[in-house]
Design a protein around this motif. Sequence first.
Motif, mmCIF file in Angstrom:
data_model
loop_
_atom_site.group_PDB
_atom_site.id
_atom_site.type_symbol
_atom_site.label_atom_id
_atom_site.label_comp_id
_atom_site.label_asym_id
_atom_site.label_seq_id
_atom_site.Cartn_x
_atom_site.Cartn_y
_atom_site.Cartn_z
ATOM 1 N N PHE A 1 50.284 31.027 37.842
ATOM 2 C CA PHE A 1 51.001 31.759 38.892
ATOM 3 C C PHE A 1 51.488 33.123 38.396
ATOM 4 C CE2 PHE A 1 51.773 27.459 40.867
ATOM 5 C CZ PHE A 1 50.997 27.715 41.999
ATOM 6 N N SER A 2 51.849 33.212 37.125
ATOM 7 C CA SER A 2 52.299 34.495 36.572
ATOM 8 C C SER A 2 51.165 35.527 36.595
ATOM 9 C CB SER A 2 52.790 34.306 35.126
ATOM 10 O OG SER A 2 53.935 33.485 35.093
ATOM 11 N N ALA B 1 50.572 36.226 40.688
ATOM 12 C CA ALA B 1 51.657 36.774 41.508
ATOM 13 C C ALA B 1 51.757 38.288 41.366
ATOM 14 C CB ALA B 1 52.980 36.128 41.126
ATOM 15 N N VAL C 1 57.790 35.600 45.499
ATOM 16 C CA VAL C 1 56.526 36.113 46.036
ATOM 17 C C VAL C 1 56.561 36.135 47.560
ATOM 18 C CG1 VAL C 1 54.025 35.729 46.145
ATOM 19 C CG2 VAL C 1 55.245 35.310 44.017
ATOM 20 N N LYS D 1 52.657 38.664 46.836
ATOM 21 C CA LYS D 1 51.499 37.869 47.231
ATOM 22 C C LYS D 1 50.842 37.273 45.996
ATOM 23 C CE LYS D 1 48.244 41.762 47.073
ATOM 24 N NZ LYS D 1 47.202 42.507 47.800
ATOM 25 N N LEU D 2 49.995 36.260 46.242
ATOM 26 C CA LEU D 2 49.165 35.706 45.185
ATOM 27 C C LEU D 2 47.781 36.330 45.315
ATOM 28 C CD1 LEU D 2 50.139 31.904 45.282
ATOM 29 C CD2 LEU D 2 50.907 33.640 43.673
ATOM 30 N N GLY E 1 57.040 41.221 44.957
ATOM 31 C CA GLY E 1 58.131 40.280 45.170
ATOM 32 C C GLY E 1 59.487 40.933 44.961
ATOM 33 N N PHE F 1 58.860 30.851 41.616
ATOM 34 C CA PHE F 1 57.922 31.808 42.211
ATOM 35 C C PHE F 1 58.170 32.078 43.697
ATOM 36 C CE2 PHE F 1 55.714 30.241 38.456
ATOM 37 C CZ PHE F 1 55.260 31.431 37.898
#
Length: 248
Positions: A213-214, A217, A100, A105-106, A220, A97
């Motif tokens: 996270f997928s 996110a 990103v 960004k998250l 990117g 990850f």
Amino acid sequence: MGRKKAIVLYLFGTLGQIWIVCFLTFILRSHGMNVNFTTPIGVIAIGIGGISSALWGIIIAVKYNKYRLKYILRDFFRIRQKYSNYLFVLIFLSLDFCYVLFGGKLQISVWYIPVLLFLKAIVFGGIEEIGWRYTFQPILEERFSYITSTIITFFAWGVWHFSYFYIEGTLSQVQVIYFLAGLLVNCFILSALYAKNNSLWICVMTHSLINVFSQLAVGGNQYVIFICRIVIIAIAVILSNHERRKVK
């Protein structure tokens, strides 16, 4: 139970169960019923289909590996691990990850959302590891090389996922190439982690964190994704082969 029978029974059981649910889902939808997370019948279908890999993983682990159910449950929640086990999780997730950091960004609206997503991911994701990494691939590796076993697991896991997406009602939303590329990398990550630490919990946790996270996110750099995935696969192969030689 022999090895060949264990492999065949796991695949027939896991895929057979989810395909039966797919067929029943098709029948219900053809009669105008909504089968998804918004309806009780949908939740039941998703639950029965989604638990197939874990259920048959337990059955084969008990019959072939001679594990007791309480032993499997203890492995599932064995949070206490060596620091190095968690370190490898951090390395793989950071590589998976890190794109990103390059224009992405998250997306977190409320602080507790990742926690809720993680708990949900254990039930709808992490539990799959009982079947694929804890039971199925280790049996394959008794006969085939690490890479071959991972590729076979990838194909079977992919078929299972698309069947699950159909039941869930999200199949039309799946970006097939992107999803399969990610799934292949996840196969290498999770199988390498299991080869390194022989821990079901580590695979459950990592699978769940990947799912979280997928979902969080956004954006990117695509070139970074490509490069990092090659690096991940290379590390996974080296790590798994190293552990395999140690066992021999």
